[in-house]
Scaffold this motif. Structure first.
Motif, PDB file in Angstrom:
ATOM      1  N   ARG A 210       5.430  -1.978 -11.366  1.00 35.98           N
ATOM      2  CA  ARG A 210       4.766  -1.423 -11.922  1.00 35.98           C
ATOM      3  C   ARG A 210       3.458  -1.168 -11.092  1.00 35.98           C
ATOM      4  NH1 ARG A 210       5.398   0.648 -18.045  1.00 35.98           N
ATOM      5  NH2 ARG A 210       4.025  -1.609 -17.803  1.00 35.98           N
ATOM      6  N   ALA A 211       3.495   0.052 -10.885  1.00 34.89           N
ATOM      7  CA  ALA A 211       1.427   0.135 -10.159  1.00 34.89           C
ATOM      8  C   ALA A 211       0.724   1.850 -10.744  1.00 34.89           C
ATOM      9  CB  ALA A 211       1.597   0.496  -8.534  1.00 34.89           C
ATOM     10  N   PHE A 212      -0.201   0.705 -10.981  1.00 33.53           N
ATOM     11  CA  PHE A 212      -0.985   2.370 -11.552  1.00 33.53           C
ATOM     12  C   PHE A 212      -2.249   2.575 -10.961  1.00 33.53           C
ATOM     13  CE2 PHE A 212       0.918  -0.097 -15.302  1.00 33.53           C
ATOM     14  CZ  PHE A 212       1.977   1.233 -15.482  1.00 33.53           C
ATOM     15  N   ILE A 213      -2.472   4.465 -10.595  1.00 32.59           N
ATOM     16  CA  ILE A 213      -3.987   4.362 -10.383  1.00 32.59           C
ATOM     17  C   ILE A 213      -4.522   5.393 -11.758  1.00 32.59           C
ATOM     18  CG2 ILE A 213      -4.511   5.627  -8.605  1.00 32.59           C
ATOM     19  CD1 ILE A 213      -2.168   4.037  -7.325  1.00 32.59           C
TER      20      ILE A 213
ATOM     21  N   ASP B 248       0.889   6.098 -13.960  1.00 34.18           N
ATOM     22  CA  ASP B 248       1.963   5.444 -13.177  1.00 34.18           C
ATOM     23  C   ASP B 248       2.849   6.116 -11.942  1.00 34.18           C
ATOM     24  OD1 ASP B 248       4.959   4.052 -12.323  1.00 34.18           O
ATOM     25  OD2 ASP B 248       5.129   3.865 -14.928  1.00 34.18           O
ATOM     26  N   VAL B 249       3.333   5.387 -10.587  1.00 34.81           N
ATOM     27  CA  VAL B 249       3.746   5.539  -9.738  1.00 34.81           C
ATOM     28  C   VAL B 249       4.393   6.541  -9.309  1.00 34.81           C
ATOM     29  CG1 VAL B 249       0.981   4.699  -8.510  1.00 34.81           C
ATOM     30  CG2 VAL B 249       3.513   3.816  -8.663  1.00 34.81           C
ATOM     31  N   VAL B 250       5.384   5.402 -10.476  1.00 36.53           N
ATOM     32  CA  VAL B 250       7.229   6.108  -9.971  1.00 36.53           C
ATOM     33  C   VAL B 250       7.217   6.972 -10.344  1.00 36.53           C
ATOM     34  CG1 VAL B 250       9.186   4.884 -10.419  1.00 36.53           C
ATOM     35  CG2 VAL B 250       7.559   3.545  -9.388  1.00 36.53           C
ATOM     36  N   ALA B 251       6.563   7.440 -11.402  1.00 36.04           N
ATOM     37  CA  ALA B 251       6.760   8.727 -13.159  1.00 36.04           C
ATOM     38  C   ALA B 251       6.253   9.512 -12.511  1.00 36.04           C
ATOM     39  CB  ALA B 251       6.759   8.375 -14.385  1.00 36.04           C
ATOM     40  N   GLU B 252       5.193   9.563 -12.142  1.00 39.02           N
ATOM     41  CA  GLU B 252       3.743  10.949 -11.735  1.00 39.02           C
ATOM     42  C   GLU B 252       3.829  10.342 -10.544  1.00 39.02           C
ATOM     43  OE1 GLU B 252       2.186  12.402 -14.928  1.00 39.02           O
ATOM     44  OE2 GLU B 252       2.075  10.337 -15.300  1.00 39.02           O
ATOM     45  N   PRO B 253       4.350  10.633  -8.954  1.00 41.74           N
ATOM     46  CA  PRO B 253       4.031  10.401  -7.779  1.00 41.74           C
ATOM     47  C   PRO B 253       2.945  11.441  -7.525  1.00 41.74           C
ATOM     48  CG  PRO B 253       6.457  10.745  -7.926  1.00 41.74           C
ATOM     49  CD  PRO B 253       6.279  10.873  -9.290  1.00 41.74           C
ATOM     50  N   LEU B 254       3.268  12.229  -7.751  1.00 42.06           N
ATOM     51  CA  LEU B 254       2.390  13.434  -7.644  1.00 42.06           C
ATOM     52  C   LEU B 254       1.223  13.999  -8.437  1.00 42.06           C
ATOM     53  CD1 LEU B 254       4.551  17.271  -7.831  1.00 42.06           C
ATOM     54  CD2 LEU B 254       3.235  15.469  -5.566  1.00 42.06           C
ATOM     55  N   ALA B 255       1.181  12.778  -9.465  1.00 42.29           N
ATOM     56  CA  ALA B 255      -0.180  12.846  -9.861  1.00 42.29           C
ATOM     57  C   ALA B 255      -1.188  12.120  -9.372  1.00 42.29           C
ATOM     58  CB  ALA B 255       0.165  13.062 -11.394  1.00 42.29           C
ATOM     59  N   ALA B 256      -0.459  10.832  -9.315  1.00 45.35           N
ATOM     60  CA  ALA B 256      -0.630   9.579  -8.919  1.00 45.35           C
ATOM     61  C   ALA B 256      -1.297  10.038  -6.663  1.00 45.35           C
ATOM     62  CB  ALA B 256       0.121   8.581  -8.747  1.00 45.35           C
TER      63      ALA B 256
ATOM     64  N   LEU C 106       0.979  -1.029  -0.134  1.00 43.39           N
ATOM     65  CA  LEU C 106       0.079   0.040   0.232  1.00 43.39           C
ATOM     66  C   LEU C 106       0.435   1.262   0.121  1.00 43.39           C
ATOM     67  CD1 LEU C 106      -2.450  -1.030   2.317  1.00 43.39           C
ATOM     68  CD2 LEU C 106      -2.465  -1.189  -0.066  1.00 43.39           C
ATOM     69  N   ARG C 107       1.932   1.585   0.645  1.00 40.08           N
ATOM     70  CA  ARG C 107       2.576   2.589   0.686  1.00 40.08           C
ATOM     71  C   ARG C 107       3.236   2.405  -0.564  1.00 40.08           C
ATOM     72  NH1 ARG C 107       6.497   2.211   6.438  1.00 40.08           N
ATOM     73  NH2 ARG C 107       5.113   3.266   7.642  1.00 40.08           N
ATOM     74  N   THR C 108       3.448   1.571  -1.335  1.00 39.38           N
ATOM     75  CA  THR C 108       3.908   1.566  -2.961  1.00 39.38           C
ATOM     76  C   THR C 108       3.054   2.923  -3.452  1.00 39.38           C
ATOM     77  OG1 THR C 108       4.189  -0.066  -2.798  1.00 39.38           O
ATOM     78  CG2 THR C 108       6.098   0.612  -3.573  1.00 39.38           C
ATOM     79  N   LEU C 109       1.969   2.011  -2.789  1.00 39.86           N
ATOM     80  CA  LEU C 109       0.741   3.068  -3.944  1.00 39.86           C
ATOM     81  C   LEU C 109       0.408   4.563  -3.695  1.00 39.86           C
ATOM     82  CD1 LEU C 109      -1.953  -0.631  -3.833  1.00 39.86           C
ATOM     83  CD2 LEU C 109      -0.408   0.802  -6.171  1.00 39.86           C
ATOM     84  N   TYR C 110       1.093   4.767  -2.433  1.00 42.24           N
ATOM     85  CA  TYR C 110       0.922   6.497  -2.062  1.00 42.24           C
ATOM     86  C   TYR C 110       2.360   6.924  -2.255  1.00 42.24           C
ATOM     87  CZ  TYR C 110       0.283   4.195   2.747  1.00 42.24           C
ATOM     88  OH  TYR C 110       0.361   3.898   4.400  1.00 42.24           O
TER      89      TYR C 110
END
Lengths: 393, 242
Positions: free
Chosen positions: B57-60, B64-72, B44-48
């Protein structure tokens, strides 16, 4: 200042104005404790050293019957015969046990020896480990030396010799220090009080931004927000700066008031510490807030809990004294190179203001800019640390 | 919608997550179930985006949570484990602070804060300082705070921890209400009954891997256990032989 920083800054300010712990340390303890303590101690020690010479010194003299002239001389010096131990042994014991601070022993042979012009052995028994006793025995010593001098002069005159031959030198010491300058020595201690108050003012906020938030469980949700972590930490550091400046200003003001109750003029000191100096001192020390806030946040971010952070930060409170102490002990004069050292440069500048010396704008510039730059570096390091994963603990 | 693909995360020598895959759909409640230390919180912590995955990878909602953490992060309402409030602020101020940080337009903030207070049902104590709040009240305010920007995805890490029966019940009702409004809800728990009572999908995690992912009924059928708890134990034993 980004929007996020402003939001965080405003929230921290409101939050901490409601926190009794922050208010106590920032607005009460830091600003009031130091100056009041200082004024109290100075007042006490001044009173002691000032009144001594005018006070009658009660002096037990063993063998007082043998030297009435000497006693009369002592009396002219405000030293009065008092009851005391009956013989030398008892005197030693009484002084050792603190019953008497000074006892003088005059031998029975004094009149005969004086008549024969052989030196008379007079003893001053005192415990020099005791401050009061040391001062009192000094007074007795001075008085006896003066009497000694007087007798010697009389003997020379009797023999038809000009007593001036006994004095090849006339030594005068010329003191060039100004009344403000003499105050600076004493008031130089002050700058540390101000730096201390300044740091205490922001301490709770610095701890709160990492260790405190973590302990409360509010850090992780905060980091889940779509904002830059750098902005969060910088907003918090700026809020700490505000509380530090507030604390600094209050401590300057409280000192301004406290000084009015210290009889420094009686010591020939007129400190230059008016309302304008309060303002100048505030501006001189202001750049230090950023460095202080960032440094404390930095240290706190390595700790696991509020308590641990408090322990470490009390060490940080002491670090600014180190350069000040080294320079005071080695009696190093203010120089341009020293202006690059934070806390020390502020101390030196403040001392020179209190001495009523003209302000060296180059020094002020170097001090402010170098301190601000270091503060900026420390802030960036904080932001770096705030970005790491381990922050959550 | 939340998609997790081959997620790996280690802390030093400890491999907390070793290839987790799952998908949590909109309008469904997905429960992440597993024993303590199975890797639920790390996932869960990787997701938020508080943690960065070593691999995978994980997508919300496709971000992409790694590439665009702020947007995610902007698409998530997260309630981390043991989330705390600011004790000197009132519940409303706590929520308002987050609303501002989420970047809601200034003129809508008060209305949104009030709306979420009504929605979660915390009007009774909304204007009291959070200092003396019960665990249940704290959790509700933390949830309200996480929902103030109307996120499509809601991630809750062990939300019912420390709550009494009544508080747990009202939390469940809230989660169901959110589901009915079409949100994607992902929550973790180590309590079987809770997951059984609430979830449309269950992802059983053990030793950093997904042991099973299915609907509660299918899990019962596939493991041959009527009782979900037995199914849970069996699924875990396959991954970590006792």
């Amino acid at each position: 200042m980004s929007h996020t920083m402003l939001i965080v800054f405003l929230k921290e300010v409101m939050d901490n104005f409601r926190d009794r712990r922050t208010l106590m340390s920032a607005l009460l303890l830091g600003p009031l404790f130091g100056p009041i303590l200082f004024a109290f101690i100075i007042n006490l020690s001044l009173k002691q050293s000032l009144t001594d010479d005018n006070k009658v010194l009660e002096l037990p003299v063993i063998g007082s019957d043998y030297a009435p002239n000497l006693l009369r001389f002592l009396e002219s010096r405000n030293i009065k015969l008092a009851d005391g131990p009956s013989d030398r042994e008892a005197a030693l014991r009484a002084v050792r046990e603190g019953e008497n601070s000074v006892v003088v022993v005059i031998p029975e042979s004094i009149s005969a020896d004086l008549a024969a012009a052989t030196p008379v052995r007079i003893e001053i028994i005192s415990d020099r480990a005791n401050n009061t006793a040391r001062r009192e025995s000094g007074r007795v010593m001075d008085a006896l030396s003066a009497y000694n001098q007087q007798l010697a002069t009389m003997r020379l005159v009797l023999r038809g010799v000009n007593p001036v031959v006994m004095r090849p030198f006339n030594i005068d010491s010329v003191d060039v220090s100004t009344p403000s300058g003499r105050s600076a020595m004493l008031l130089g201690m002050l700058s540390y009080f101000f730096i201390f108050a300044l740091l205490t003012g922001g301490m709770n906020l610095a701890i709160d931004s990492t260790a405190g938030e973590r302990e409360r469980g509010s850090l992780e949700p905060l980091l889940c927000l779509p904002v830059m972590r750098d902005h969060l930490i910088i907003g918090k550091i700026l809020a700490a700066c505000l509380f530090m400046s507030l604390s600094l200003f209050l401590s300057l003001c409280s000192f301004f008031v406290a000084l009015k109750f210290v009889p420094l003029q009686q010591l020939g000191m007129t400190p230059n510490f008016g309302a304008d100096v309060v303002l100048i001192g505030f501006l001189l020390l202001l750049p230090f807030t950023l460095l202080g806030a960032a440094l404390m946040t930095l240290v706190a971010s390595f700790t696991k809990s509020y308590k641990e952070a408090q322990t470490w930060l009390s060490v940080v409170l002491l670090t600014p004294t180190l350069p000040i102490m080294v320079v005071s002990i080695l009696m190093i004069r203010s120089s341009t190179a020293l202006m690059f050292i934070p806390s020390l440069s502020q101390h030196l500048l403040l001392v020179s203001v209190i001495k009523n010396e003209p302000i060296n704008m180059l020094h002020v510039g170097i001090s402010s800019i170098s301190t601000l730059l270091l503060g900026l570096v420390a802030t960036l390091v904080c932001a770096r640390l705030y970005r790491r994963e381990g922050l959550l603990g | 919608m939340i998609v997790v693909e081959e997620l790996y995360k280690s802390f030093g020598k400890v491999e907390a997550v070793r290839g987790v895959n799952f998908r949590a759909e909109d309008g469904r409640i997905t429960g992440l179930l597993g024993p303590n230390g199975a890797g639920k919180s790390t996932t869960l912590r990787t997701l938020y985006t508080v943690l960065k995955p070593d691999q995978g990878r994980a997508f919300i909602d496709g971000i992409d949570v790694v590439a665009e953490p702020l947007a995610a992060r902007g698409c998530i309402g997260a309630l981390p484990h043991g989330a705390g409030l600011y004790p000197h602020l009132t519940a409303r101020e706590n929520i308002r602070y987050y609303a501002r940080l989420y970047g809601l337009p200034g003129e809508t903030i008060e209305a949104r804060v009030q709306a979420v207070i009504d929605e979660i049902g915390i009007g009774d104590f909304a204007d009291r300082r959070s200092k003396g709040f019960s665990q249940g009240q704290q959790t509700k305010v933390s949830l309200a705070r996480a929902l103030v920007h109307q996120p499509n995805n809601i991630i809750l890490d062990e939300p019912s921890n420390g709550l009494d029966v009544m508080a747990t019940r009202s939390l469940r009702d809230l989660i169901r209400k959110l589901k009915d409004s079409g949100k994607c809800i992902l929550f973790s728990s180590h309590v079987m009954q809770e997951v059984a009572a609430l979830c449309d999908e269950i992802v059983i995690i053990a030793a950093g891997r997904v042991a099973l992912h299915d609907t509660p009924d299918n899990i019962r059928a596939r493991t041959g256990c009527d009782d979900l708890e037995d199914a849970f134990v069996r699924a875990i034993e396959k991954v970590e032989p006792a």
